[in-house]
Write an enzyme that holds these catalytic residues in place. Structure first.
Site, PDB file in Angstrom:
ATOM      1  N   SER A 116      -0.176   9.409  -1.392  1.00  0.00           N
ATOM      2  CA  SER A 116      -0.526   8.548  -0.257  1.00  0.00           C
ATOM      3  C   SER A 116      -1.978   8.103  -0.344  1.00  0.00           C
ATOM      4  O   SER A 116      -2.311   6.968   0.015  1.00  0.00           O
ATOM      5  CB  SER A 116      -0.268   9.272   1.057  1.00  0.00           C
ATOM      6  OG  SER A 116      -1.197  10.318   1.216  1.00  0.00           O
ATOM      7  N   ARG A 167      -2.380   4.156  -0.538  1.00  0.00           N
ATOM      8  CA  ARG A 167      -2.944   3.476   0.633  1.00  0.00           C
ATOM      9  C   ARG A 167      -4.004   2.468   0.204  1.00  0.00           C
ATOM     10  O   ARG A 167      -3.970   1.299   0.585  1.00  0.00           O
ATOM     11  CB  ARG A 167      -3.564   4.498   1.586  1.00  0.00           C
ATOM     12  CG  ARG A 167      -4.237   3.858   2.784  1.00  0.00           C
ATOM     13  CD  ARG A 167      -4.879   4.893   3.670  1.00  0.00           C
ATOM     14  NE  ARG A 167      -3.891   5.852   4.140  1.00  0.00           N
ATOM     15  CZ  ARG A 167      -3.757   7.083   3.694  1.00  0.00           C
ATOM     16  NH1 ARG A 167      -4.588   7.517   2.756  1.00  0.00           N
ATOM     17  NH2 ARG A 167      -2.842   7.897   4.153  1.00  0.00           N
ATOM     18  N   ASN A 201      -3.455  -1.706   0.261  1.00  0.00           N
ATOM     19  CA  ASN A 201      -4.316  -2.583   1.048  1.00  0.00           C
ATOM     20  C   ASN A 201      -4.994  -3.624   0.173  1.00  0.00           C
ATOM     21  O   ASN A 201      -5.043  -4.812   0.521  1.00  0.00           O
ATOM     22  CB  ASN A 201      -5.360  -1.762   1.796  1.00  0.00           C
ATOM     23  CG  ASN A 201      -4.833  -1.218   3.093  1.00  0.00           C
ATOM     24  OD1 ASN A 201      -4.707  -1.940   4.068  1.00  0.00           O
ATOM     25  ND2 ASN A 201      -4.463   0.051   3.088  1.00  0.00           N
TER      26      ASN A 201
END
Lengths: 158, 278
Positions: free
Chosen positions: B207, B211, B215
């Site tokens: 994660s 992440r 993005n």
């Protein structure tokens, strides 16, 4: 699709972004940095002022201490001097008194001596008369007797 | 004019070709499977190292010019960064932070700069290479290392290594193994505990990398889609590109810094968790 056209548009966007960063992002950042620097400058100045004040204060304290030490020394000197004076006075007074006592004692002794001498003379005269009478075994004219005694007394007095 | 350039370029790419081109890495060879460690993305390596060197130079300049007197703006800026990161690490990690706080600072500055490569026009390098005639040598060139899953997962694997290192350092091998098997359900459910802990480590690592990648990848993709507006070569397309591109670029300033901050904070949190028993 037209690569040149989109590239031109991308450059325009990039320039606007740069302009935005310069106009909008940078000023508050600059302000924050300058505020921080200002705070540091102020803090350092305050510290310096504090140091100077401390130095001043310690100087004043030192001066005060020296001053009071000087004062104490002066007071001690004064008392010392006064003590010396008192001792000297006392000594002088005592000497004078002693001289006076000695003088009066001497005078008294002289008087006593004189009186003793007079008595002694009187007794000596009487003893002499008695002695003479005994030796002569003869009444002598009392008047003559008294006159001789007085003459003897006078002679002895000299 | 448009037809001239089209003619010069041979043929103009279709929008799909354009986007696929811009999302392809300059790699040692084409990646066939999802996981293939023999492939190296040169562009990601190049830009992450370059930007890392710039980050180090920047911090070094701040440190070298540091004086105990009134700081300049550069020093003040670096000091503010250091203070911010140090405050965060102090609040999160309870233990010796001699390595962890500088690590967090490095992560933050590095990730910010890598993310910031997204501000450059998406066609800047491909167009430059075409002008210089380097197209055949550098057919693909992506400039955002954090929009490459390999880059972000590489960093999160580094964080995983640090999590394990600090678990061993703080709790010892016995303590860590004990925790792996007994937390959180107690010794009677040891296999489930182990499974759960392994899943937790995997989830944290994946994660963390995903992440940041997601993005930045989404941001880059949106820039590419906006670039398609400009490529229509019409007044409306140009205007749409400039308005949408500007809005997204300005919003992206927030994302760039925020994602770097999140990555740094999670790095600290995960390492901090290694310092504490369950």
């Amino acid at each position: 699709m037209n690569l040149a056209a989109t590239f031109v548009a991308q450059l325009v966007v990039f320039l606007i972004l740069v302009w935005f960063a310069v106009k909008v992002v940078w000023p508050p950042l600059k302000k924050a940095l300058d505020d921080r620097i200002g705070r540091i400058v102020a803090a350092m100045e305050a510290a310096e002022r504090g140091n100077a004040e401390l130095e001043n204060a310690s100087g004043r304290v030192n001066a005060k201490v020296a001053e009071s030490q000087e004062e104490v020394r002066k007071l001690l000197n004064d008392y010392d001097r006064r003590a010396q004076t008192i001792i000297a006075d006392a000594r002088r007074t005592a000497t004078v008194e002693a001289e006076r006592i000695i003088a009066s004692a001497k005078m008294e002794a002289n008087q006593l001596l004189d009186r003793a001498r007079v008595q002694l003379r009187a007794q000596l005269a009487e003893i002499a008369v008695v002695g003479a009478a005994n030796i002569l075994v003869k009444e002598i004219d009392a008047t003559e007797h008294a006159r001789l005694l007085a003459q003897l007394k006078d002679d002895l007095k000299e | 004019m448009a037809s001239n350039i089209d003619a010069a370029a041979g043929h103009a790419p279709t929008p799909t070709e354009y986007i696929v081109h811009h999302l392809t890495h300059l790699s040692s060879r084409h990646q066939e499977s999802i996981v293939d460690f023999s492939v190296i993305n040169f562009d990601t390596v190049f830009w992450s190292v370059t930007v890392g060197v710039i980050a180090c130079l920047f911090m070094w300049m701040g440190a070298r010019r540091a004086t105990p007197n009134v700081p300049g703006r550069l020093q003040s800026f670096v000091e503010m960064l250091v203070e911010m990161v140090d405050d965060q690490s102090k609040a999160i990690v309870h233990g010796n932070r001699r390595f962890i706080a500088p690590l967090a600072l490095t992560v933050f500055v590095w990730v910010v700069l890598m993310n910031a490569m997204d501000f450059l026009p998406v066609d800047l390098f491909s167009t430059t290479f075409r002008w210089l005639g380097l197209e055949s040598h550098l057919p693909y060139f992506r400039v955002v290392p954090t929009a490459d899953l390999n880059g972000t997962l590489g960093m999160s694997l580094g964080v995983l290594g640090l999590m394990i290192y600090y678990s061993l350092k703080i709790k010892g091998m016995g303590g860590w193994l004990h925790e792996l098997f007994t937390a959180p359900f107690g010794p009677w459910l040891a296999p489930f505990n182990l499974l759960l802990n392994l899943i937790e480590y995997a989830a944290k690592t994946v994660s963390l990398g995903m992440r940041l990648f997601g993005n930045m990848y989404a941001g880059e993709l949106l820039f590419l889609l906006i670039a398609l507006l400009g490529s229509m070569a019409t007044a409306a397309g140009f205007l749409g590109h400039v308005v949408a591109g500007t809005a997204w670029a300005i919003f992206h300033i927030l994302i760039v810094v925020l994602q770097a901050f999140i990555f740094m904070m999670l790095t600290l949190v995960y390492i901090g968790q290694s310092h504490e028993g369950h």
